[in-house]
Design an enzyme around this catalytic site. Structure first.
Site, PDB file in Angstrom:
ATOM      1  N   LYS A   1      53.900  24.866  -1.038  1.00 52.37           N
ATOM      2  CA  LYS A   1      54.290  26.123  -0.392  1.00 52.37           C
ATOM      3  C   LYS A   1      53.282  26.755  -0.070  1.00 52.37           C
ATOM      4  O   LYS A   1      52.088  27.037  -0.933  1.00 52.37           O
ATOM      5  CB  LYS A   1      55.494  26.839  -1.106  1.00 52.37           C
ATOM      6  CG  LYS A   1      56.633  25.863  -1.415  1.00 52.37           C
ATOM      7  CD  LYS A   1      57.742  27.193  -2.113  1.00 52.37           C
ATOM      8  CE  LYS A   1      58.130  28.089  -0.992  1.00 52.37           C
ATOM      9  NZ  LYS A   1      59.335  28.847  -1.617  1.00 52.37           N
TER      10      LYS A   1
ATOM     11  N   GLU B   1      76.005  28.586  -6.633  1.00 49.59           N
ATOM     12  CA  GLU B   1      76.959  29.795  -6.901  1.00 49.59           C
ATOM     13  C   GLU B   1      78.202  29.308  -7.509  1.00 49.59           C
ATOM     14  O   GLU B   1      78.932  30.227  -8.220  1.00 49.59           O
ATOM     15  CB  GLU B   1      77.313  30.305  -5.311  1.00 49.59           C
ATOM     16  CG  GLU B   1      75.871  30.955  -4.804  1.00 49.59           C
ATOM     17  CD  GLU B   1      75.249  29.844  -3.892  1.00 49.59           C
ATOM     18  OE1 GLU B   1      74.205  30.092  -3.401  1.00 49.59           O
ATOM     19  OE2 GLU B   1      75.680  28.518  -3.961  1.00 49.59           O
TER      20      GLU B   1
ATOM     21  N   ARG C   1      80.195  31.511  -1.053  1.00 48.84           N
ATOM     22  CA  ARG C   1      80.072  30.310  -1.411  1.00 48.84           C
ATOM     23  C   ARG C   1      80.917  29.969  -2.616  1.00 48.84           C
ATOM     24  O   ARG C   1      81.383  28.546  -3.068  1.00 48.84           O
ATOM     25  CB  ARG C   1      78.843  29.691  -1.418  1.00 48.84           C
ATOM     26  CG  ARG C   1      77.981  30.032  -0.278  1.00 48.84           C
ATOM     27  CD  ARG C   1      76.630  29.266  -0.390  1.00 48.84           C
ATOM     28  NE  ARG C   1      76.671  27.921   0.256  1.00 48.84           N
ATOM     29  CZ  ARG C   1      75.838  27.092   0.179  1.00 48.84           C
ATOM     30  NH1 ARG C   1      74.638  27.539  -0.602  1.00 48.84           N
ATOM     31  NH2 ARG C   1      75.825  26.030   0.544  1.00 48.84           N
TER      32      ARG C   1
END
Length: 639
Positions: free
Chosen positions: A287, A373, A401
């Site tokens: 990243k 979630e 969600r």
């Protein structure tokens, strides 16, 4: 053609495929520099996009996009993809009002095969496309899902992998695991790279399929060979074990920044012949690749505002005007110091939800459960069953969600779980996929649920304390913003359940008396309008239960009732006020202010308020028009 202007010749993947292979590393460097320049002016998702430049190049170089379908999970790593697919100049306005979305969108480009922004959807979508293509006779079409190791933690990704393992032939699905060492196991060495190169060759593949065809009529030997193959791969390459469990063909890991090696590997996989099921290619990336500050601190540079690339991004420090997230962050640490049963949970939003300090101070009472979630909510329910005081810190858009878990596992059982719902309302540049527009409407319909919306920092702290001490399901929803400048304090004061407060009272005695029933952020946002009309302003505080007494009294004393919320009108807080008036038999002219029945794109908060017509000028116009309708004549006082 020099490296510095090679990018200007690429307006489509067709242009890219005309380049010699050896030109791609230089093009990757140019794209990376271009992304940094654009994002430094507009803000955006930087670290992830810098880490996937070579991957985007290789995929479009090898596959025949857009006929071959390419799905980017979450999509915050797809800036290079946008650049290569005719949107190079558009990236200069990414995430701006009426500019490019920060995520893939089907209505933005034919190269965006599937709209994304929420995590862990790519494998399901690409598998569905692959099955549809097979049924329609497009058996040569490839379908590629690019999923990060973080998104792989989502339960939906596991469900899709489990389903994908059922398909053994005719489905051309390539799952690319973009592993940037966030949540997958550490590197496993050169042996794995050698294995990836070996087993992706055509002779190996043909021999493998031949062996399967010979042994399939001898079940015992076939199963033995199958187990030996999996055990050999797993011994040499531990990350493959999860995929072999799902009976998927695994290759890698390979260097995701070696664009030449990527192209060669992808070409071998593309050209494989014989019976074929879904394939997993494990690619290792970094990243923030190519920009030292982002490589050193990819979290800070994950999502950034405009910045100067020559200097590190400074930390935000404003003790006088803290954000609601910062108010929550201080409160939860303070509360945990006096409540040993308090337990904090986040689904992969530690920094965004303000739980960094809490994790340091109370590590035994904190869990980041990754991008799960549903699990976060039911895990909290389990904690509540045994007497803990769980607080689920979750963005409004992500709480969607876990709708069934909030309803079925918490509300239905009346368990004392507190939901700190951050990013409620319009969130700005992330756009339609991330606006917290719907939480009031769906939470309000749940029995046993108490819902609060603070209008300032002090109210936020009081409401959070009230929620934890309530002993029942409760949600406190607050925006991605600063408050009105009211000091939150250090205490643990609560507020009476279902009690509103009147912040200002109209002085009018004649016709034209207006009352605002304002929820949360709209107290601050529409204060200017309230002053213009000398309106009564009621800070409703509670979306559920509503203050019926105050609603009825104010409705009888005023000529026009205005409800205001930073959420959808359909089924929202204003609808609750109208239900009260209907139930009590009170007939009074009303005007609902809230988000319209459409998805709202990205932009600054002020631009989006105007777009949704919930800004002061638009609301003033609406009130003037309604008062003029009531009087039946144009009255200059309200123009």
């Amino acid at each position: 053609m020099t490296e510095k202007n090679l990018l200007q010749t690429i307006d489509s993947p067709e242009d890219l495929r005309k380049l010699p292979l050896e030109a791609l590393p230089g093009l990757a460097r140019e794209i990376r520099s271009y992304i940094i320049d654009c994002v430094s002016h507009t803000g955006g998702h930087l670290s992830s996009s810098l880490g996937s430049v070579e991957l985007a190049l290789a995929l479009h170089y090898v596959f025949n996009t857009p006929d071959d379908r390419l799905v980017w999970d979450v999509g915050h790593q797809a800036y290079a993809h946008k650049i290569l697919t005719g949107r190079r100049e558009g990236l200069k306005h990414v995430r701006q009002y009426k500019g490019l979305s920060g995520f893939p969108r089907r209505d933005e480009s034919p190269y965006d095969a599937f709209g994304t922004a929420h995590s862990s959807t790519s494998i399901s979508a690409a598998l569905g496309m692959a099955v549809a293509s097979h049924l329609q006779g497009h058996d040569k079409r490839w379908h590629v899902a690019v999923i990060g190791d973080g998104a792989l933690t989502g339960g939906m990704a596991s469900e899709a992998l489990n389903h994908a393992g059922d398909y053994k032939d005719g489905v051309r699905l390539l799952i690319i695991l973009n592993d940037n060492n966030c949540s997958i196991s550490p590197p496993v060495g050169a042996l794995c790279g050698h294995l990836g190169k070996l087993v992706s060759t055509s002779p190996f593949w043909k021999m493998r399929n031949l062996g399967k065809s010979i042994l399939k009529n001898t079940p015992t030997l076939h199963e033995l060979a199958k187990r030996m193959e999996k055990q050999t791969v797993n011994f040499l390459s531990p990350p493959s074990s999860i995929f072999s469990t799902y009976d998927l063909n695994y290759f890698g890991p390979i260097d995701g920044h070696d664009v030449v090696g990527l192209v060669r590997m992808l070409t071998k996989l593309r050209d494989l012949e014989g019976p074929m099921g879904p394939i997993v290619l494990h690619v290792r990336t970094t990243k923030g690749k190519g920009y030292a500050p982002a490589e050193k601190d990819p979290t800070t540079y994950h999502g950034v505002g405009a910045f100067n690339p020559a200097f590190p991004i400074p930390s935000r420090v404003d003790p006088v005007h803290p954000t609601y997230t910062e108010v929550f962050s201080k409160w939860i640490c303070d509360m945990a110091s006096v409540d040993p049963k308090l337990y904090a949970i986040t689904p992969a939003m530690r920094e965004g939800s303000g739980l960094v300090e809490f994790e340091k101070r109370f590590p035994e009472r904190y869990r980041d459960v990754a991008i799960c979630e549903q699990h976060a909510v039911t895990f909290a329910a389990g904690l509540a069953c045994e007497g803990q005081h769980p607080v689920v810190a979750i963005y409004s858009t992500f709480a969607q969600r876990a709708y069934d878990q909030i309803l079925h596992d918490v509300a239905l059982q009346n368990l004392p779980v507190t939901f700190a719902v951050d990013r409620a309302g319009l969130v700005g540049a992330d756009g339609a996929t991330h606006h917290g527009a719907f939480d009031l409407a769906y939470l309000r319909s749940m029995p046993n649920m108490t819902i609060m919306a603070p209008s300032d920092e002090a109210e936020c702290r009081k409401m959070l304390t009230t929620a934890v001490k309530l002993g029942a399901p409760a949600a406190v929803r607050y925006p991605r913003a600063t408050g009105r400048g009211v000091a939150a304090g250090d205490g643990f004061e609560t507020i009476p359940i279902g009690r509103a407060r009147i912040l200002r009272q109209t002085k009018k005695n004649d016709f034209g008396r207006v009352v605002f029933f304002a929820f949360g952020s709209m107290v601050k946002n529409l204060w200017e309008t309230a002053l213009k009309f000398d309106a009564t302003v009621v800070d409703m505080r509670f979306v559920k239960p509503l203050d019926v007494e105050t609603i009825c009294r104010c409705a009888r004393e005023h000529d026009l009732v205005v409800t205001a919320e930073e959420g959808v009108i359909a089924g929202g807080a204003g609808s609750g006020v109208l239900e009260v008036l209907s139930r009590e038999g009170i007939v009074v002219p009303t005007l609902q202010i809230g988000l319209p029945d459409r998805f709202i794109a990205q932009g600054t908060a002020s631009e989006l308020f105007v777009d949704a017509r919930i800004d002061n000028a638009s609301v003033q116009s609406k009130i003037s028009s309604r008062l003029q309708q009531l009087t039946g004549a144009v009255d200059g006082r309200f123009a």
